[in-house]
Scaffold this motif. Structure first.
Motif, mmCIF file in Angstrom:
data_model
loop_
_atom_site.group_PDB
_atom_site.id
_atom_site.type_symbol
_atom_site.label_atom_id
_atom_site.label_comp_id
_atom_site.label_asym_id
_atom_site.label_seq_id
_atom_site.Cartn_x
_atom_site.Cartn_y
_atom_site.Cartn_z
ATOM 1 N N VAL A 36 -7.049 9.966 5.800
ATOM 2 C CA VAL A 36 -6.997 9.392 4.846
ATOM 3 C C VAL A 36 -5.962 7.972 5.166
ATOM 4 O O VAL A 36 -6.025 6.804 4.667
ATOM 5 C CB VAL A 36 -6.675 9.659 3.477
ATOM 6 N N ASP A 37 -4.604 8.190 5.858
ATOM 7 C CA ASP A 37 -3.764 7.389 6.239
ATOM 8 C C ASP A 37 -3.283 7.501 7.529
ATOM 9 O O ASP A 37 -3.007 8.495 8.151
ATOM 10 C CB ASP A 37 -2.478 7.371 5.273
ATOM 11 N N TRP A 38 -3.718 6.362 8.408
ATOM 12 C CA TRP A 38 -3.252 6.309 9.889
ATOM 13 C C TRP A 38 -1.651 5.807 10.073
ATOM 14 O O TRP A 38 -1.343 4.808 9.562
ATOM 15 C CB TRP A 38 -4.034 5.372 10.596
ATOM 16 N N LEU A 39 -0.735 7.011 10.313
ATOM 17 C CA LEU A 39 0.670 6.594 10.300
ATOM 18 C C LEU A 39 1.050 6.081 11.585
ATOM 19 O O LEU A 39 0.432 6.395 12.544
ATOM 20 C CB LEU A 39 1.433 7.723 9.920
ATOM 21 N N SER A 40 2.233 5.410 11.655
ATOM 22 C CA SER A 40 2.576 4.935 12.930
ATOM 23 C C SER A 40 2.832 6.187 13.704
ATOM 24 O O SER A 40 3.351 7.266 13.400
ATOM 25 C CB SER A 40 3.898 4.201 12.577
ATOM 26 N N ASN A 41 2.723 6.105 15.101
ATOM 27 C CA ASN A 41 2.987 7.213 15.975
ATOM 28 C C ASN A 41 4.605 7.450 16.009
ATOM 29 O O ASN A 41 5.393 6.580 15.827
ATOM 30 C CB ASN A 41 2.525 6.721 17.520
ATOM 31 N N LEU A 42 4.935 8.944 16.338
ATOM 32 C CA LEU A 42 6.519 9.046 16.208
ATOM 33 C C LEU A 42 6.734 8.974 17.788
ATOM 34 O O LEU A 42 5.880 8.986 18.759
ATOM 35 C CB LEU A 42 6.298 10.734 16.374
ATOM 36 N N ALA A 43 7.837 8.467 17.931
ATOM 37 C CA ALA A 43 8.578 8.194 19.001
ATOM 38 C C ALA A 43 10.012 8.815 19.132
ATOM 39 O O ALA A 43 10.571 8.443 18.160
ATOM 40 C CB ALA A 43 8.670 6.779 19.350
ATOM 41 N N ARG A 44 10.149 9.539 20.090
ATOM 42 C CA ARG A 44 11.511 10.630 19.970
ATOM 43 C C ARG A 44 11.523 11.337 18.648
ATOM 44 O O ARG A 44 12.554 11.494 17.870
ATOM 45 C CB ARG A 44 12.528 9.481 20.140
ATOM 46 N N GLY A 45 10.497 11.814 18.029
ATOM 47 C CA GLY A 45 10.538 12.570 17.015
ATOM 48 C C GLY A 45 10.657 11.892 15.582
ATOM 49 O O GLY A 45 10.878 12.420 14.653
ATOM 50 N N ARG A 46 10.431 10.563 15.693
ATOM 51 C CA ARG A 46 10.501 9.830 14.290
ATOM 52 C C ARG A 46 9.434 8.668 14.141
ATOM 53 O O ARG A 46 8.894 8.353 15.007
ATOM 54 C CB ARG A 46 11.941 9.218 14.501
ATOM 55 N N SER A 47 9.041 8.528 13.029
ATOM 56 C CA SER A 47 7.962 7.474 12.578
ATOM 57 C C SER A 47 8.495 6.807 11.023
ATOM 58 O O SER A 47 8.968 7.587 10.504
ATOM 59 C CB SER A 47 6.501 8.222 12.636
ATOM 60 N N SER A 48 7.930 5.814 11.051
ATOM 61 C CA SER A 48 8.251 5.130 9.642
ATOM 62 C C SER A 48 6.727 4.245 9.459
ATOM 63 O O SER A 48 6.375 3.373 9.926
ATOM 64 C CB SER A 48 9.213 4.144 9.546
ATOM 65 N N THR A 50 4.805 2.401 5.890
ATOM 66 C CA THR A 50 4.535 2.109 4.641
ATOM 67 C C THR A 50 2.916 2.118 4.137
ATOM 68 O O THR A 50 2.159 1.593 4.977
ATOM 69 C CB THR A 50 4.831 0.552 4.346
ATOM 70 N N VAL A 51 2.616 3.143 3.455
ATOM 71 C CA VAL A 51 1.090 3.457 2.857
ATOM 72 C C VAL A 51 1.037 2.394 1.490
ATOM 73 O O VAL A 51 1.929 2.561 0.873
ATOM 74 C CB VAL A 51 1.202 4.609 2.653
ATOM 75 N N GLU A 52 -0.065 1.832 1.483
ATOM 76 C CA GLU A 52 -0.336 0.875 0.518
ATOM 77 C C GLU A 52 -0.916 1.603 -0.540
ATOM 78 O O GLU A 52 -1.219 0.963 -1.759
ATOM 79 C CB GLU A 52 -1.132 -0.198 0.858
ATOM 80 N N GLN A 53 -0.822 2.749 -0.593
ATOM 81 C CA GLN A 53 -1.584 3.751 -1.981
ATOM 82 C C GLN A 53 -0.566 4.208 -2.839
ATOM 83 O O GLN A 53 0.647 4.458 -2.219
ATOM 84 C CB GLN A 53 -2.262 4.953 -1.455
ATOM 85 N N PRO A 54 -0.627 4.127 -3.974
ATOM 86 C CA PRO A 54 0.449 4.877 -4.968
ATOM 87 C C PRO A 54 0.548 6.248 -4.513
ATOM 88 O O PRO A 54 -0.480 6.910 -4.046
ATOM 89 C CB PRO A 54 -0.359 4.620 -6.494
ATOM 90 N N LEU A 55 1.702 6.547 -4.616
ATOM 91 C CA LEU A 55 2.339 7.900 -4.379
ATOM 92 C C LEU A 55 1.583 8.907 -5.060
ATOM 93 O O LEU A 55 1.197 10.078 -4.788
ATOM 94 C CB LEU A 55 3.687 8.030 -4.555
ATOM 95 N N ALA A 56 1.302 8.663 -6.474
ATOM 96 C CA ALA A 56 0.604 9.701 -7.283
ATOM 97 C C ALA A 56 -0.667 10.179 -6.612
ATOM 98 O O ALA A 56 -1.355 11.152 -7.000
ATOM 99 C CB ALA A 56 0.254 8.986 -8.818
ATOM 100 N N GLU A 57 -1.458 9.122 -5.887
ATOM 101 C CA GLU A 57 -2.814 9.291 -5.203
ATOM 102 C C GLU A 57 -2.609 10.521 -4.063
ATOM 103 O O GLU A 57 -3.623 10.950 -3.596
ATOM 104 C CB GLU A 57 -3.459 8.312 -4.591
ATOM 105 N N ARG A 58 -1.381 10.601 -3.580
ATOM 106 C CA ARG A 58 -1.093 11.626 -2.418
ATOM 107 C C ARG A 58 -0.276 12.813 -2.718
ATOM 108 O O ARG A 58 -0.084 13.730 -1.974
ATOM 109 C CB ARG A 58 -0.561 11.030 -1.373
ATOM 110 N N THR A 59 -0.012 13.076 -4.259
ATOM 111 C CA THR A 59 0.817 14.267 -4.735
ATOM 112 C C THR A 59 0.036 14.837 -5.656
ATOM 113 O O THR A 59 0.445 15.230 -6.582
ATOM 114 C CB THR A 59 2.028 13.640 -5.351
ATOM 115 N N THR A 60 -1.409 15.355 -5.177
ATOM 116 C CA THR A 60 -2.131 16.186 -5.859
ATOM 117 C C THR A 60 -2.091 17.607 -5.559
ATOM 118 O O THR A 60 -2.961 18.377 -6.108
ATOM 119 C CB THR A 60 -3.734 15.662 -5.905
#
Length: 85
Positions: A36-48, A50-60
């Motif tokens: 549902v969300d394509w996140l930035s690739n991890l580089a050296r074990g880290r990634s950041s 910004t997801v444009e969906q409200p957090l409530a939609e992903r905390t079910t």
């Protein structure tokens, strides 16, 4: 990079299934369909990302984030369920 994250970078996604449900899937297309969300690739074990969906939609309690190797068979190297609220 940390040894559990092999290679230069790894793919990360939010899925509309839990880690256990994802692990029970065997087909590439079946797993791909849960992204549902394509996140930035991890580089050296880290990634950041910004997801444009409200957090409530992903905390079910039915979503997860996983990280996998970039090359086939796309082995999952980390997975965590997003807790429900």
């Amino acid at each position: 990079p940390p040894s559990k994250f092999p290679g230069d970078s790894q793919n990360a996604h939010t899925h509309n299934v839990t880690c256990a449900e994802y692990a029970g899937m065997t087909g590439f297309n079946e797993r791909l369909a849960t992204i549902v969300d394509w996140l930035s690739n991890l580089a050296r074990g880290r990634s950041s990302t910004t997801v444009e969906q409200p957090l409530a939609e992903r905390t079910t309690g039915t979503f997860s984030i996983n990280v996998h190797e970039q090359a086939s068979p796309y082995t999952v190297v980390a997975c965590g369920d997003i807790p429900g609220r």
